[in-house]
Design a protein around this motif. Sequence first.
Motif, PDB file in Angstrom:
ATOM      1  N   MET A 142      29.611 -89.356 -46.711  1.00  0.00           N
ATOM      2  CA  MET A 142      29.334 -88.657 -48.126  1.00  0.00           C
ATOM      3  C   MET A 142      29.251 -88.242 -49.847  1.00  0.00           C
ATOM      4  O   MET A 142      30.143 -89.156 -50.332  1.00  0.00           O
ATOM      5  CB  MET A 142      29.836 -87.221 -47.894  1.00  0.00           C
ATOM      6  N   PRO A 143      28.668 -87.564 -50.157  1.00  0.00           N
ATOM      7  CA  PRO A 143      28.320 -88.067 -51.915  1.00  0.00           C
ATOM      8  C   PRO A 143      30.319 -87.726 -52.107  1.00  0.00           C
ATOM      9  O   PRO A 143      30.018 -86.847 -51.848  1.00  0.00           O
ATOM     10  CB  PRO A 143      27.936 -86.914 -52.506  1.00  0.00           C
ATOM     11  N   MET A 144      30.576 -87.668 -53.299  1.00  0.00           N
ATOM     12  CA  MET A 144      32.207 -88.240 -53.578  1.00  0.00           C
ATOM     13  C   MET A 144      32.135 -86.762 -54.047  1.00  0.00           C
ATOM     14  O   MET A 144      33.071 -85.703 -54.357  1.00  0.00           O
ATOM     15  CB  MET A 144      32.552 -88.983 -54.974  1.00  0.00           C
ATOM     16  N   GLY A 145      31.092 -86.294 -54.928  1.00  0.00           N
ATOM     17  CA  GLY A 145      31.397 -84.513 -54.848  1.00  0.00           C
ATOM     18  C   GLY A 145      31.474 -83.903 -54.164  1.00  0.00           C
ATOM     19  O   GLY A 145      32.017 -82.729 -54.181  1.00  0.00           O
ATOM     20  N   VAL A 146      30.944 -83.539 -52.957  1.00  0.00           N
ATOM     21  CA  VAL A 146      31.124 -82.984 -51.673  1.00  0.00           C
ATOM     22  C   VAL A 146      32.623 -83.040 -51.278  1.00  0.00           C
ATOM     23  O   VAL A 146      32.783 -82.393 -51.384  1.00  0.00           O
ATOM     24  CB  VAL A 146      30.080 -83.786 -50.505  1.00  0.00           C
ATOM     25  N   LEU A 147      33.021 -84.049 -51.001  1.00  0.00           N
ATOM     26  CA  LEU A 147      34.248 -84.559 -50.733  1.00  0.00           C
ATOM     27  C   LEU A 147      35.360 -84.628 -52.178  1.00  0.00           C
ATOM     28  O   LEU A 147      35.924 -83.803 -51.197  1.00  0.00           O
ATOM     29  CB  LEU A 147      34.427 -86.259 -50.904  1.00  0.00           C
ATOM     30  N   LEU A 148      35.424 -84.210 -52.842  1.00  0.00           N
ATOM     31  CA  LEU A 148      36.128 -83.526 -53.872  1.00  0.00           C
ATOM     32  C   LEU A 148      36.436 -81.882 -53.826  1.00  0.00           C
ATOM     33  O   LEU A 148      37.330 -81.524 -53.326  1.00  0.00           O
ATOM     34  CB  LEU A 148      35.559 -84.007 -55.034  1.00  0.00           C
ATOM     35  N   LEU A 149      35.233 -81.412 -53.769  1.00  0.00           N
ATOM     36  CA  LEU A 149      34.630 -79.754 -53.575  1.00  0.00           C
ATOM     37  C   LEU A 149      35.213 -79.089 -52.044  1.00  0.00           C
ATOM     38  O   LEU A 149      36.457 -78.916 -52.018  1.00  0.00           O
ATOM     39  CB  LEU A 149      33.443 -79.622 -53.248  1.00  0.00           C
ATOM     40  N   LEU A 150      35.571 -80.387 -51.207  1.00  0.00           N
ATOM     41  CA  LEU A 150      35.756 -80.001 -49.558  1.00  0.00           C
ATOM     42  C   LEU A 150      38.253 -80.099 -49.713  1.00  0.00           C
ATOM     43  O   LEU A 150      38.165 -79.696 -49.260  1.00  0.00           O
ATOM     44  CB  LEU A 150      35.366 -81.126 -48.547  1.00  0.00           C
ATOM     45  N   LEU A 151      38.402 -81.097 -50.869  1.00  0.00           N
ATOM     46  CA  LEU A 151      39.077 -81.442 -50.486  1.00  0.00           C
ATOM     47  C   LEU A 151      39.854 -79.940 -51.556  1.00  0.00           C
ATOM     48  O   LEU A 151      41.729 -79.966 -51.834  1.00  0.00           O
ATOM     49  CB  LEU A 151      39.841 -82.713 -51.596  1.00  0.00           C
ATOM     50  N   GLY A 152      39.749 -80.177 -52.761  1.00  0.00           N
ATOM     51  CA  GLY A 152      39.856 -78.620 -53.195  1.00  0.00           C
ATOM     52  C   GLY A 152      40.046 -77.575 -52.316  1.00  0.00           C
ATOM     53  O   GLY A 152      40.932 -76.666 -52.930  1.00  0.00           O
ATOM     54  N   ILE A 153      38.882 -77.269 -51.814  1.00  0.00           N
ATOM     55  CA  ILE A 153      39.008 -75.992 -51.264  1.00  0.00           C
ATOM     56  C   ILE A 153      39.949 -76.312 -50.285  1.00  0.00           C
ATOM     57  O   ILE A 153      40.972 -74.950 -49.875  1.00  0.00           O
ATOM     58  CB  ILE A 153      37.898 -75.547 -50.447  1.00  0.00           C
ATOM     59  N   THR A 154      40.656 -76.695 -49.387  1.00  0.00           N
ATOM     60  CA  THR A 154      40.942 -77.510 -48.893  1.00  0.00           C
ATOM     61  C   THR A 154      42.355 -77.164 -49.291  1.00  0.00           C
ATOM     62  O   THR A 154      43.160 -76.540 -48.825  1.00  0.00           O
ATOM     63  CB  THR A 154      41.385 -78.842 -48.405  1.00  0.00           C
ATOM     64  N   LEU A 155      42.899 -77.225 -50.352  1.00  0.00           N
ATOM     65  CA  LEU A 155      44.455 -77.354 -51.047  1.00  0.00           C
ATOM     66  C   LEU A 155      44.299 -76.011 -51.940  1.00  0.00           C
ATOM     67  O   LEU A 155      45.340 -75.247 -51.726  1.00  0.00           O
ATOM     68  CB  LEU A 155      44.251 -78.357 -52.159  1.00  0.00           C
ATOM     69  N   VAL A 156      43.644 -74.881 -51.865  1.00  0.00           N
ATOM     70  CA  VAL A 156      43.498 -73.988 -52.378  1.00  0.00           C
ATOM     71  C   VAL A 156      44.176 -72.736 -51.218  1.00  0.00           C
ATOM     72  O   VAL A 156      44.941 -72.488 -50.920  1.00  0.00           O
ATOM     73  CB  VAL A 156      42.054 -73.229 -52.887  1.00  0.00           C
ATOM     74  N   MET A 157      43.398 -72.996 -50.212  1.00  0.00           N
ATOM     75  CA  MET A 157      43.494 -72.661 -48.800  1.00  0.00           C
ATOM     76  C   MET A 157      44.387 -72.967 -48.659  1.00  0.00           C
ATOM     77  O   MET A 157      45.613 -71.423 -48.285  1.00  0.00           O
ATOM     78  CB  MET A 157      42.343 -72.719 -48.482  1.00  0.00           C
ATOM     79  N   VAL A 158      45.567 -74.302 -48.386  1.00  0.00           N
ATOM     80  CA  VAL A 158      46.686 -74.814 -48.255  1.00  0.00           C
ATOM     81  C   VAL A 158      47.866 -73.802 -48.676  1.00  0.00           C
ATOM     82  O   VAL A 158      48.598 -73.604 -48.737  1.00  0.00           O
ATOM     83  CB  VAL A 158      46.904 -76.225 -48.137  1.00  0.00           C
ATOM     84  N   ILE A 159      47.621 -73.894 -50.528  1.00  0.00           N
ATOM     85  CA  ILE A 159      48.679 -73.059 -51.191  1.00  0.00           C
ATOM     86  C   ILE A 159      48.604 -71.434 -50.669  1.00  0.00           C
ATOM     87  O   ILE A 159      49.665 -70.697 -50.613  1.00  0.00           O
ATOM     88  CB  ILE A 159      48.224 -73.437 -52.501  1.00  0.00           C
ATOM     89  N   GLY A 160      47.663 -70.644 -50.743  1.00  0.00           N
ATOM     90  CA  GLY A 160      47.237 -69.670 -50.493  1.00  0.00           C
ATOM     91  C   GLY A 160      47.990 -69.026 -48.940  1.00  0.00           C
ATOM     92  O   GLY A 160      48.456 -68.287 -49.283  1.00  0.00           O
TER      93      GLY A 160
END
Length: 49
Positions: free
Chosen positions: A19-37
């Motif tokens: 997958m493109p790096m932008g999509v991978l970074l987006l998924l990682l960012g969403i995951t981090l926000v959900m974990v912290i939340g």
Amino acid sequence: MFDLKKNIRFRIGSEDWEMPMGVLLLLLGITLVMVIGGAYLGYYFGKAH
């Protein structure tokens, strides 16, 4: 800067993913926000009762 369209290849189990790096970074960012939340909400509701 980074090339966000560069494809990143990785393997999860026996599956090969690409997958493109932008999509991978987006998924990682969403995951981090959900974990912290989730950790914050767990602490908040655990403290309230």
